[in-house]
Write an enzyme that holds these catalytic residues in place. Structure first.
Site, PDB file in Angstrom:
ATOM      1  N   GLY A  40       0.775  -1.249   0.000  1.00  0.00           N
ATOM      2  CA  GLY A  40       0.000   0.000   0.000  1.00  0.00           C
ATOM      3  C   GLY A  40       0.796   1.283   0.000  1.00  0.00           C
ATOM      4  N   GLU A  92       3.727   4.169   6.050  1.00  0.00           N
ATOM      5  CA  GLU A  92       2.550   3.303   5.935  1.00  0.00           C
ATOM      6  C   GLU A  92       1.434   4.050   5.221  1.00  0.00           C
ATOM      7  OE1 GLU A  92       1.200   0.654   5.573  1.00  0.00           O
ATOM      8  OE2 GLU A  92       0.630  -0.318   7.448  1.00  0.00           O
ATOM      9  N   ASP A  96      -5.308   1.702  10.813  1.00  0.00           N
ATOM     10  CA  ASP A  96      -6.713   1.345  10.997  1.00  0.00           C
ATOM     11  C   ASP A  96      -6.886   0.877  12.443  1.00  0.00           C
ATOM     12  OD1 ASP A  96      -9.320   0.791  10.160  1.00  0.00           O
ATOM     13  OD2 ASP A  96      -8.818  -1.132   9.307  1.00  0.00           O
ATOM     14  N   THR A  97      -6.871  -0.419  12.691  1.00  0.00           N
ATOM     15  CA  THR A  97      -6.946  -0.892  14.080  1.00  0.00           C
ATOM     16  C   THR A  97      -5.652  -0.581  14.836  1.00  0.00           C
ATOM     17  OG1 THR A  97      -6.048  -3.070  13.556  1.00  0.00           O
ATOM     18  CG2 THR A  97      -8.445  -2.811  13.442  1.00  0.00           C
ATOM     19  N   GLY A  98      -4.549  -0.489  14.103  1.00  0.00           N
ATOM     20  CA  GLY A  98      -3.257  -0.226  14.723  1.00  0.00           C
ATOM     21  C   GLY A  98      -2.458  -1.489  15.007  1.00  0.00           C
ATOM     22  N   THR A 100      -1.365  -3.893  12.960  1.00  0.00           N
ATOM     23  CA  THR A 100      -0.273  -4.150  12.017  1.00  0.00           C
ATOM     24  C   THR A 100       0.955  -3.321  12.366  1.00  0.00           C
ATOM     25  OG1 THR A 100      -1.942  -4.434  10.294  1.00  0.00           O
ATOM     26  CG2 THR A 100       0.340  -4.206   9.561  1.00  0.00           C
ATOM     27  N   LYS A 124      -7.441   6.258  10.394  1.00  0.00           N
ATOM     28  CA  LYS A 124      -8.870   6.059  10.676  1.00  0.00           C
ATOM     29  C   LYS A 124      -9.007   5.858  12.178  1.00  0.00           C
ATOM     30  CE  LYS A 124     -10.222   3.101   6.883  1.00  0.00           C
ATOM     31  NZ  LYS A 124     -10.837   1.801   6.567  1.00  0.00           N
ATOM     32  N   ASP A 152      -5.713  -0.451  -2.171  1.00  0.00           N
ATOM     33  CA  ASP A 152      -6.452  -1.301  -3.106  1.00  0.00           C
ATOM     34  C   ASP A 152      -7.756  -1.829  -2.538  1.00  0.00           C
ATOM     35  OD1 ASP A 152      -5.045  -3.030  -1.180  1.00  0.00           O
ATOM     36  OD2 ASP A 152      -5.897  -4.649  -2.384  1.00  0.00           O
ATOM     37  N   ARG A 158      -5.164   0.794  -7.097  1.00  0.00           N
ATOM     38  CA  ARG A 158      -3.951   1.369  -6.496  1.00  0.00           C
ATOM     39  C   ARG A 158      -3.434   2.562  -7.315  1.00  0.00           C
ATOM     40  NH1 ARG A 158      -1.983  -2.128  -2.488  1.00  0.00           N
ATOM     41  NH2 ARG A 158      -2.299  -4.333  -2.890  1.00  0.00           N
TER      42      ARG A 158
HETATM   43  P1  XMP Z   1      -4.545  -2.318  10.898  1.00  0.00           P
HETATM   44  O1  XMP Z   1      -6.003  -2.609  11.149  1.00  0.00           O
HETATM   45  O2  XMP Z   1      -3.690  -3.396  11.449  1.00  0.00           O
HETATM   46  O3  XMP Z   1      -4.448  -2.433   9.323  1.00  0.00           O
HETATM   47  O4  XMP Z   1      -4.166  -0.931  11.360  1.00  0.00           O
HETATM   48  C1  XMP Z   1      -3.712  -1.590   8.553  1.00  0.00           C
HETATM   49  C2  XMP Z   1      -3.675  -2.161   7.166  1.00  0.00           C
HETATM   50  O5  XMP Z   1      -5.008  -2.457   6.726  1.00  0.00           O
HETATM   51  C3  XMP Z   1      -5.203  -2.075   5.401  1.00  0.00           C
HETATM   52  N1  XMP Z   1      -6.343  -1.133   5.356  1.00  0.00           N
HETATM   53  C4  XMP Z   1      -6.890  -0.655   4.247  1.00  0.00           C
HETATM   54  N2  XMP Z   1      -6.567  -0.856   2.959  1.00  0.00           N
HETATM   55  N3  XMP Z   1      -8.296   0.626   2.317  1.00  0.00           N
HETATM   56  C5  XMP Z   1      -7.288  -0.216   1.996  1.00  0.00           C
HETATM   57  O6  XMP Z   1      -7.002  -0.368   0.828  1.00  0.00           O
HETATM   58  C6  XMP Z   1      -8.672   0.881   3.592  1.00  0.00           C
HETATM   59  O7  XMP Z   1      -9.609   1.654   3.830  1.00  0.00           O
HETATM   60  C7  XMP Z   1      -7.932   0.186   4.606  1.00  0.00           C
HETATM   61  N4  XMP Z   1      -8.013   0.204   5.946  1.00  0.00           N
HETATM   62  C8  XMP Z   1      -7.016  -0.611   6.381  1.00  0.00           C
HETATM   63  C9  XMP Z   1      -3.931  -1.442   4.960  1.00  0.00           C
HETATM   64  O8  XMP Z   1      -3.254  -2.366   4.154  1.00  0.00           O
HETATM   65  C10 XMP Z   1      -3.118  -1.176   6.186  1.00  0.00           C
HETATM   66  O9  XMP Z   1      -1.757  -1.400   5.996  1.00  0.00           O
HETATM   67 MG    MG Z   2      -4.489  -3.707   0.996  1.00  0.00          MG
END
Ligand code: XMP
Ligand code: MG
Length: 174
Positions: A40, A92, A96-98, A100, A124, A152, A158
């Protein structure tokens, strides 16, 4: 399937320049190693590194964490480069959830990096499950699934030059 523009190409360009200025001044006396998180972040990293005005090196980390629109909850690190003694800036696409990014930060610290900071294009915050410290942030966005500028939906979109939201069941972003 239509796509609505959430963040335009122009806004992204301006923000990337601002972030690059900040990073350039803070890493002026260091030997910066940018680590893009695949896939990404590849476009964001490419633009960011060209906007820096200090010497730097780039490498990449590959993880698997996301299937279709939902986090699998399981994160696997496929590879990451040697980081011992390095001033690492993780790049990055979206936090999202944090889960990763925190897992990746842990690995980098365990591997002996001198410092680890985070630059994320998007955040987010509504979806956060673990607290994440973001040192350089592009944009905070609502809880929508976004595509474009590296992000994506099942490997599509992308290449869009903007951040967009897939129109879904009549839900529109604006
Ligand atoms: P976490 O939840 O662990 O995930 O913070 C982060 C990863 O989730 C993917 N991600 C997205 N990919 N559109 C996307 O294409 C989105 O809205 C989205 N939200 C999370 C992303 O790969 C990121 O590295
Ligand atoms: Mg992805």
């Amino acid at each position: 399937m239509g796509i609505d523009v959430l963040i335009s190409e122009q806004r992204i360009k301006r923000r990337v320049r601002e972030l690059a200025e900040e990073i350039s001044s803070e890493y002026k006396h260091k030997d910066l190693l940018l680590l893009g998180i695949l896939k990404g972040a590849f476009i964001f990293l490419a633009d960011l590194v060209r906007a820096l005005n200090i010497p730097s090196r780039c490498d990449f980390i590959k993880v698997r964490s996301y299937v279709e629109r939902e986090s699998s909850g399981k994160i696997e690190i496929d590879f990451f480069p040697a980081v011992e003694g390095e001033d690492v800036l993780l790049v990055e696409d979206i936090i999202d959830t944090g889960l990763t990014i925190n897992r990746i930060k842990e690995e980098i610290r365990k591997s002996g990096a001198k410092s680890v900071r985070l630059c994320a294009l998007l955040d987010k915050p509504e979806r956060r499950k673990e607290e994440v410290s973001i040192d350089y942030l592009g944009f905070s966005i609502p809880n929508r699934f976004v595509v474009g500028y590296g992000l994506d939906y099942n490997e599509r979109f992308r290449n869009l030059p903007y951040i967009g939201v897939i129109e879904d069941a009549g839900v529109k972003v604006r």
